[in-house]
Design a protein around this motif. Structure first.
Motif, mmCIF file in Angstrom:
data_model
loop_
_atom_site.group_PDB
_atom_site.id
_atom_site.type_symbol
_atom_site.label_atom_id
_atom_site.label_comp_id
_atom_site.label_asym_id
_atom_site.label_seq_id
_atom_site.Cartn_x
_atom_site.Cartn_y
_atom_site.Cartn_z
ATOM 1 N N ARG A 198 -3.022 -0.789 -4.305
ATOM 2 C CA ARG A 198 -3.707 -0.167 -3.008
ATOM 3 C C ARG A 198 -2.908 1.043 -2.696
ATOM 4 O O ARG A 198 -1.789 1.045 -2.766
ATOM 5 C CB ARG A 198 -3.962 -1.021 -1.685
ATOM 6 C CG ARG A 198 -4.790 -2.352 -2.094
ATOM 7 C CD ARG A 198 -4.728 -3.057 -0.889
ATOM 8 N NE ARG A 198 -5.295 -4.458 -1.341
ATOM 9 C CZ ARG A 198 -6.692 -4.773 -1.248
ATOM 10 N NH1 ARG A 198 -7.372 -3.772 -0.884
ATOM 11 N NH2 ARG A 198 -7.268 -5.915 -1.230
ATOM 12 N N GLN B 246 0.708 -1.191 0.132
ATOM 13 C CA GLN B 246 0.043 0.252 -0.039
ATOM 14 C C GLN B 246 0.945 1.253 0.005
ATOM 15 O O GLN B 246 1.972 1.350 0.797
ATOM 16 C CB GLN B 246 -0.875 -0.037 1.254
ATOM 17 C CG GLN B 246 -1.850 1.123 1.307
ATOM 18 C CD GLN B 246 -2.863 1.107 2.257
ATOM 19 O OE1 GLN B 246 -3.454 0.086 2.516
ATOM 20 N NE2 GLN B 246 -3.145 2.011 2.990
ATOM 21 N N VAL C 83 -8.245 1.347 -4.514
ATOM 22 C CA VAL C 83 -7.732 0.359 -5.036
ATOM 23 C C VAL C 83 -7.835 0.418 -6.492
ATOM 24 O O VAL C 83 -9.123 0.397 -6.975
ATOM 25 C CB VAL C 83 -8.519 -0.939 -4.466
ATOM 26 C CG1 VAL C 83 -8.218 -2.215 -4.894
ATOM 27 C CG2 VAL C 83 -8.355 -0.764 -3.036
ATOM 28 N N THR D 269 -3.535 -5.832 -8.698
ATOM 29 C CA THR D 269 -4.301 -4.903 -7.645
ATOM 30 C C THR D 269 -3.206 -4.123 -7.095
ATOM 31 O O THR D 269 -2.199 -4.571 -6.496
ATOM 32 C CB THR D 269 -4.970 -5.845 -6.658
ATOM 33 O OG1 THR D 269 -5.891 -6.579 -7.010
ATOM 34 C CG2 THR D 269 -5.905 -4.855 -5.852
#
Length: 307
Positions: free
Chosen positions: A140, A44, A127, A138
């Motif tokens: 984040r 992240q 996201v 993916t």
């Protein structure tokens, strides 16, 4: 018989071990093969912006997905679980007009989301999910929005000056000021000069200009082509930046006649007539006097001659 039974049991155990090994290998190969179809979650990222800024949230398609076939590409951007932007079947859709998910960038593998003029409501967890065929990636990231720097003119203390101009001559009134935050574009600034009681009642021959100086300074000028006594008074320079107006300079202008030679159109004789006309009258009078004297002398000579 016992030995035969033992050998049979050992064979079964050996077969069972082989089966277990085969099952483990199958599961391992299956998981590795399916890894391309499973979502890979990156670490992240944290982003901080100030209210009113334009924000670029990065999301890049992995190298093994390039070159990008747009027919196989799907992109979903969500914030706190709510869809904010999508690209599906060749069509890009955004929840807010301030958001951009550009198709031309997607062709180059750039699925980044651009948010213009962010507000505190845009803060949250974002996201980005990219699906390309059976592959999914993916990313984040969290966005924090802080309060913007107060848009104000630095050193708002009023600058007061006294200027003396000469009647009939040109003059430039100038006002230096600095604006933060920087950099500041000229189109973001508005300046105006007013005279007396907040009215722009000076001559239309005056001209206003604004130009940048060094070290973030700006110079607002009022150019006067030709001063007249009526131009004397109090001039105020007002600067507007992001809808906030500040009075930066106050200039008290006095208009005086030049010390040596005044303008003929303003210098008057004691009779109230312009001096240039008085001088002409004097010249004409001198000519008439000379002619009269000459005539008198001629008359005397004639009389004497006759006598």
């Amino acid at each position: 018989m016992a030995a035969a039974g033992a050998n049979k049991e050992h064979a079964v155990l050996k077969m069972s071990s082989a089966v277990r090994l085969a099952v483990i290998l199958w599961l391992t190969v299956g998981l590795v093969g399916a890894g391309a179809a499973l979502a890979t979650v990156s670490m992240q990222q944290q982003f901080t912006a100030r209210s009113g800024d334009d924000v670029h949230l990065p999301c890049l398609v992995s190298e093994d997905m390039r070159p990008v076939n747009m027919n196989l590409l799907t992109v979903h951007w969500s914030k706190d679980g709510n869809i904010k932007a999508t690209f599906e079947n060749g069509i890009s859709t955004v929840a807010l007009q301030r958001m951009q998910l550009r198709a031309d960038e997607l062709e180059r593998g750039n699925a980044s989301l651009v948010i213009g003029q962010v507000t505190h409501a845009d803060a949250g967890l974002y996201v980005c999910t990219v699906t390309y065929g059976k592959k999914t990636m993916t990313t984040r990231m969290s966005l924090t929005v802080k309060a913007a720097d107060p848009p104000s003119v630095v050193d708002t203390s009023l600058q007061v000056d006294e200027v003396i101009g000469q009647n009939g001559y040109g003059l430039v009134l100038w006002c230096l000021f600095r604006v933060t935050p920087q950099p500041v574009h000229q189109k973001e600034l508005t300046t105006r000069w007013i005279k007396k009681n907040g009215k722009k009642d000076y001559s239309p021959t005056f001209h206003e200009h604004l130009q940048p100086e060094t070290d973030g300074m700006w110079n607002a000028t009022l150019v006067i082509d030709q001063l007249m006594p009526a131009d004397a008074g109090s001039y105020h320079c007002l600067v507007t930046y992001q809808n906030k107006e500040n009075e930066m300079c106050k200039i008290i202008l006095k208009v005086e006649d030049p010390p040596n030679e005044a303008s003929p159109r303003h210098l008057a004789s004691p009779t109230g007539e312009p001096k240039q006309w008085t001088q002409r009258y004097m010249e004409v009078g001198m000519v008439v006097g000379i002619l009269a004297t000459a005539c008198g002398v001629a008359l005397i000579i004639a009389v004497c001659y006759r006598g």
